[in-house]
Design an enzyme around this catalytic site. Structure first.
Site, PDB file in Angstrom:
ATOM      1  N   LYS A  25      26.113   4.354  66.213  1.00 31.77           N
ATOM      2  CA  LYS A  25      26.228   3.637  67.480  1.00 31.77           C
ATOM      3  C   LYS A  25      27.493   4.120  68.179  1.00 31.77           C
ATOM      4  O   LYS A  25      28.601   3.893  67.698  1.00 31.77           O
ATOM      5  CB  LYS A  25      26.295   2.129  67.245  1.00 31.77           C
ATOM      6  CG  LYS A  25      26.365   1.306  68.534  1.00 31.77           C
ATOM      7  CD  LYS A  25      26.394  -0.181  68.219  1.00 31.77           C
ATOM      8  CE  LYS A  25      26.454  -1.023  69.480  1.00 31.77           C
ATOM      9  NZ  LYS A  25      26.504  -2.471  69.186  1.00 31.77           N
TER      10      LYS A  25
ATOM     11  N   LYS B 120      22.012   5.002  68.538  1.00 32.86           N
ATOM     12  CA  LYS B 120      22.129   4.320  69.823  1.00 32.86           C
ATOM     13  C   LYS B 120      23.316   4.894  70.576  1.00 32.86           C
ATOM     14  O   LYS B 120      24.414   4.949  70.022  1.00 32.86           O
ATOM     15  CB  LYS B 120      22.331   2.818  69.588  1.00 32.86           C
ATOM     16  CG  LYS B 120      22.471   1.983  70.852  1.00 32.86           C
ATOM     17  CD  LYS B 120      22.693   0.515  70.509  1.00 32.86           C
ATOM     18  CE  LYS B 120      22.837  -0.317  71.788  1.00 32.86           C
ATOM     19  NZ  LYS B 120      23.059  -1.749  71.493  1.00 32.86           N
TER      20      LYS B 120
END
Length: 323
Positions: free
Chosen positions: A197, A249
């Site tokens: 992320k 992400k």
């Protein structure tokens, strides 16, 4: 004429031929729909920076979940905005907190017909907007935060989540949550780890959706967009700690990471097509600069082509219908 001998265009001559030769296919079960619920609203509320996306009520989220099942989606990712926030994120830990109530409502509505995932993080619940406990010097205390994540994981599993999704990027979070779930008799509750992320500018509209209180940024714990090896290390550690699935992400700006993670991971790889990706396509399409439906399907195909098993996308229901 004998030249050229190779004519790849033969496999592109008609729609049927192109369909037959397609290397990547989309299916509604590939898609996971993120859903937001706000504790203090009495009617679904539009999110200005994410056209078409709503902050739901407990009633309307049940309808949205049922619709997702009817369209054959693979999963739901649940987020919640509490009425009150504090430094500890207490609303995220309470058995009757808004996220636990959302999970229970959705589980009651759809049962096991779709995978119910819950965001396991404190940022929606803290008055400072960070993903964990803040020290006096303003930094996030990794190990103190892990204790809260363990408690939060148990609460979400008890409420009915099939899969908890730690997204805070704390070191050791997967191992701590896995141990807590197992000790609580929740061995069947899965973990989707946000392993890669990044500290991305593409998260901006999401912070509107969850009404984030964040000041500053999360660069001290989310990953540097310049790095690749760091992500692969994070993935390896999370899998070793017990992650059942892992997340990259954002998606579109990190397709190279999706590909490399898919090549090395022995668990399913999920990519999150985040709010900024959604918003920029919607804005360009609204101005007539892009063919909206073609762009939606092209972006989703690119994420799957890069190696993602599943895609979190705000277009999940619409894309399923287009298929």
């Amino acid at each position: 004429m004998s030249f050229p001998l190779d004519r790849p265009r033969r496999l592109r001559t008609t729609p049927a031929m192109r369909r037959l030769a397609a290397e990547t296919r989309l299916h509604p079960a590939d898609f996971v729909l993120p859903l937001f619920v706000k504790e203090t609203v009495s009617d679904p509320t539009p999110i200005a920076s994410m056209p078409g996306v709503l902050q739901h009520t407990l009633g309307s989220v049940r309808k949205a979940a049922a619709e997702a099942v009817a369209e054959g989606l693979g999963g739901l990712m649940l987020f919640a905005i509490p009425a009150e926030k504090d430094a500890r994120g207490s609303a995220g830990l309470a058995p009757d907190g808004i996220l636990q109530r959302v999970i229970a409502e959705v589980r009651d509505e759809v049962g096991d017909d779709i995978v119910i995932m819950s965001d396991l993080c404190l940022d929606e619940f803290t008055d400072h907007g960070h993903c964990g406990v803040i020290r006096d010097d303003g930094t996030v205390d990794n190990d103190a935060t892990l204790e809260l994540y363990a408690e939060m994981g148990i609460r979400q599993a008890e409420a009915g989540a099939h899969m908890v999704a730690p997204s805070g990027m704390m070191d050791g979070q997967v191992a701590v949550i896995r141990r807590a779930l197992d000790e609580a008799g929740r061995q069947d509750t899965s973990i989707l780890a946000y392993s890669a992320k990044y500290a991305s500018a593409f998260f901006g509209p999401f912070r509107d959706a969850v009404e984030s209180s964040l000041k500053g940024d999360r660069s001290a714990y989310q990953e540097n967009p310049a790095n690749t090896r760091e992500s692969l290390r994070e993935v390896r550690l999370d899998v070793e700690e017990g992650a059942d699935m892992i997340m990259v992400k954002p998606a579109l700006s990190y397709l190279d990471i999706v590909r490399q993670v898919a090549d090395m991971a022995e668990v399913p790889v999920v990519a999150y097509q985040v709010s900024g990706e959604y918003a920029m396509v919607e804005a360009a399409a609204a101005n007539g600069w892009l063919d909206r439906e073609r762009t939606i399907m092209e972006t989703l195909t690119s994420v799957r082509r890069a190696g993602a098993t599943s895609v979190l996308t705000y277009w999940a229901v619409e894309a399923a219908r287009m298929l």
